[in-house]
Design a protein around this motif. Structure first.
Motif, PDB file in Angstrom:
ATOM      1  N   ALA A  10     -72.859  16.145 -67.330  1.00 17.65           N
ATOM      2  CA  ALA A  10     -71.889  16.132 -66.229  1.00 17.65           C
ATOM      3  C   ALA A  10     -70.485  15.888 -66.738  1.00 17.65           C
ATOM      4  O   ALA A  10     -69.540  16.576 -66.349  1.00 17.65           O
ATOM      5  N   TRP A  11     -70.303  14.895 -67.632  1.00 17.95           N
ATOM      6  CA  TRP A  11     -68.944  14.642 -68.125  1.00 17.95           C
ATOM      7  C   TRP A  11     -68.478  15.763 -69.028  1.00 17.95           C
ATOM      8  O   TRP A  11     -67.302  16.067 -69.095  1.00 17.95           O
ATOM      9  N   LEU A  12     -69.379  16.444 -69.731  1.00 27.46           N
ATOM     10  CA  LEU A  12     -68.977  17.589 -70.543  1.00 27.46           C
ATOM     11  C   LEU A  12     -68.462  18.724 -69.662  1.00 27.46           C
ATOM     12  O   LEU A  12     -67.471  19.377 -69.992  1.00 27.46           O
ATOM     13  N   ILE A  13     -69.108  18.945 -68.531  1.00 21.60           N
ATOM     14  CA  ILE A  13     -68.650  19.995 -67.616  1.00 21.60           C
ATOM     15  C   ILE A  13     -67.274  19.629 -67.059  1.00 21.60           C
ATOM     16  O   ILE A  13     -66.378  20.460 -67.010  1.00 21.60           O
ATOM     17  N   ILE A  14     -67.094  18.385 -66.677  1.00 24.88           N
ATOM     18  CA  ILE A  14     -65.802  17.940 -66.152  1.00 24.88           C
ATOM     19  C   ILE A  14     -64.722  18.064 -67.215  1.00 24.88           C
ATOM     20  O   ILE A  14     -63.642  18.596 -66.968  1.00 24.88           O
ATOM     21  N   LEU A  15     -65.012  17.590 -68.435  1.00 23.90           N
ATOM     22  CA  LEU A  15     -64.030  17.658 -69.516  1.00 23.90           C
ATOM     23  C   LEU A  15     -63.709  19.096 -69.885  1.00 23.90           C
ATOM     24  O   LEU A  15     -62.556  19.448 -70.089  1.00 23.90           O
ATOM     25  N   THR A  16     -64.719  19.960 -69.938  1.00 24.70           N
ATOM     26  CA  THR A  16     -64.493  21.367 -70.253  1.00 24.70           C
ATOM     27  C   THR A  16     -63.566  21.992 -69.221  1.00 24.70           C
ATOM     28  O   THR A  16     -62.643  22.723 -69.557  1.00 24.70           O
ATOM     29  N   PRO A  33     -69.993  10.653 -79.896  1.00 25.52           N
ATOM     30  CA  PRO A  33     -69.860   9.754 -81.025  1.00 25.52           C
ATOM     31  C   PRO A  33     -70.760   8.543 -80.864  1.00 25.52           C
ATOM     32  O   PRO A  33     -70.967   8.054 -79.763  1.00 25.52           O
ATOM     33  N   THR A  34     -71.288   8.094 -81.976  1.00 24.91           N
ATOM     34  CA  THR A  34     -72.092   6.883 -81.954  1.00 24.91           C
ATOM     35  C   THR A  34     -71.632   5.972 -83.074  1.00 24.91           C
ATOM     36  O   THR A  34     -71.120   6.430 -84.092  1.00 24.91           O
ATOM     37  N   VAL A  35     -71.803   4.707 -82.886  1.00 25.30           N
ATOM     38  CA  VAL A  35     -71.442   3.736 -83.910  1.00 25.30           C
ATOM     39  C   VAL A  35     -72.710   2.994 -84.283  1.00 25.30           C
ATOM     40  O   VAL A  35     -73.364   2.402 -83.435  1.00 25.30           O
ATOM     41  N   GLN A 160     -62.133  11.088 -77.309  1.00 19.85           N
ATOM     42  CA  GLN A 160     -61.000  10.993 -76.390  1.00 19.85           C
ATOM     43  C   GLN A 160     -60.884   9.608 -75.785  1.00 19.85           C
ATOM     44  O   GLN A 160     -61.875   8.931 -75.548  1.00 19.85           O
ATOM     45  N   THR A 161     -59.626   9.225 -75.568  1.00 22.57           N
ATOM     46  CA  THR A 161     -59.315   8.038 -74.791  1.00 22.57           C
ATOM     47  C   THR A 161     -58.862   8.552 -73.421  1.00 22.57           C
ATOM     48  O   THR A 161     -59.001   9.741 -73.134  1.00 22.57           O
ATOM     49  N   THR A 162     -58.274   7.708 -72.612  1.00 20.56           N
ATOM     50  CA  THR A 162     -57.850   8.146 -71.291  1.00 20.56           C
ATOM     51  C   THR A 162     -56.814   9.274 -71.358  1.00 20.56           C
ATOM     52  O   THR A 162     -56.838  10.194 -70.555  1.00 20.56           O
ATOM     53  N   HIS A 163     -55.893   9.209 -72.346  1.00 18.97           N
ATOM     54  CA  HIS A 163     -54.845  10.226 -72.444  1.00 18.97           C
ATOM     55  C   HIS A 163     -54.649  10.794 -73.845  1.00 18.97           C
ATOM     56  O   HIS A 163     -53.672  11.500 -74.084  1.00 18.97           O
ATOM     57  N   PRO A 193     -62.994   8.492 -71.272  1.00 17.30           N
ATOM     58  CA  PRO A 193     -63.045   8.058 -72.686  1.00 17.30           C
ATOM     59  C   PRO A 193     -64.433   8.237 -73.297  1.00 17.30           C
ATOM     60  O   PRO A 193     -65.439   7.967 -72.649  1.00 17.30           O
ATOM     61  N   THR A 194     -64.449   8.730 -74.533  1.00 15.13           N
ATOM     62  CA  THR A 194     -65.700   8.898 -75.277  1.00 15.13           C
ATOM     63  C   THR A 194     -65.668   8.181 -76.630  1.00 15.13           C
ATOM     64  O   THR A 194     -66.667   8.182 -77.337  1.00 15.13           O
ATOM     65  N   CYS A 195     -64.513   7.630 -77.001  1.00 16.79           N
ATOM     66  CA  CYS A 195     -64.401   6.991 -78.317  1.00 16.79           C
ATOM     67  C   CYS A 195     -65.188   5.692 -78.334  1.00 16.79           C
ATOM     68  O   CYS A 195     -65.157   4.929 -77.362  1.00 16.79           O
ATOM     69  N   PRO A 196     -65.875   5.436 -79.452  1.00 16.66           N
ATOM     70  CA  PRO A 196     -66.610   4.166 -79.564  1.00 16.66           C
ATOM     71  C   PRO A 196     -65.670   2.980 -79.688  1.00 16.66           C
ATOM     72  O   PRO A 196     -64.544   3.109 -80.040  1.00 16.66           O
TER      73      PRO A 196
END
Length: 196
Positions: A10-16, A33-35, A160-163, A193-196
């Motif tokens: 869902a978030w990939l569709i929104i981000l795309t 991303p994973t840590v 990605q972060t918020t901006h 945001p997707t950054c760890p």
């Protein structure tokens, strides 16, 4: 399907959709991303990234951004397409003068649009028009062909972060090894945001 998988899709569709509206026409690289070790991630933040500034840059569509103070016009670039998981080739054709940005420059280089210009011209970043052998969305460009040896284990990533989109080249696996290079791209539209 797991709840996590549906949520991620869902978030990939929104981000795309958001990136497509901002001028990006390819699908997103869908590996989140994973840590695995926060100690390794913390240690990577202290690495001096300056020596590698002239080796890398980030690409969005027809625009290449670099932290190098050298004029790179005419340089050839290997492009690590982070969305299509492929390697492309390009050439920097023109350095864009930040004091004389034209409407054509802004159409080709979305990072220099009126809403993004102020934020993306920080840190001594230079922008170039780039010709590529195929369309590209978001990518990392490698300038030093003589030492270039692409291997996914070297670690090329973005999150990605918020901006901001954060581009990183890692010594080995992303998020668990030392950073070799990093830069960011301000995007005025809010993102998840997707950054760890």
């Amino acid at each position: 399907m797991s709840h996590f998988y549906r949520l991620r899709m869902a978030w990939l569709i929104i981000l795309t959709t958001c990136l497509a509206l901002a001028g990006c026409s390819t699908t997103l690289f869908d590996a989140p991303p994973t840590v695995t070790s926060t100690a390794k991630l913390s240690a990577s933040k202290s690495v001096n990234l300056a020596p590698h500034a002239s080796e890398y840059g980030w690409v969005h569509a027809g625009c290449f951004a670099s932290l190098s103070s050298n004029d790179l016009t005419g340089a050839t670039v290997k492009i690590i397409d982070l969305q299509g998981e492929r390697i492309l080739h390009g050439r920097l054709t023109k350095r864009i003068d930040p004091l004389a940005i034209t409407a054509q420059d802004q159409q080709q280089c979305f990072a220099l649009s009126n809403a993004r210009l102020e934020y993306n011209l920080t840190d001594g970043r230079s922008f170039y028009s780039i010709e590529t052998d195929s369309n590209v969305g978001l990518a990392i460009g490698v300038l030093n062909d003589a030492r270039f040896d692409f291997n996914p284990s070297h670690g090329y990533s973005y999150c990605q972060t918020t901006h901001r989109l954060l581009f990183t080249v890692w010594e080995q696996a992303p998020y668990t090894s030392a950073k070799r290079w990093g830069d960011s791209y301000y995007v005025d539209d809010p993102m998840i945001p997707t950054c760890p």
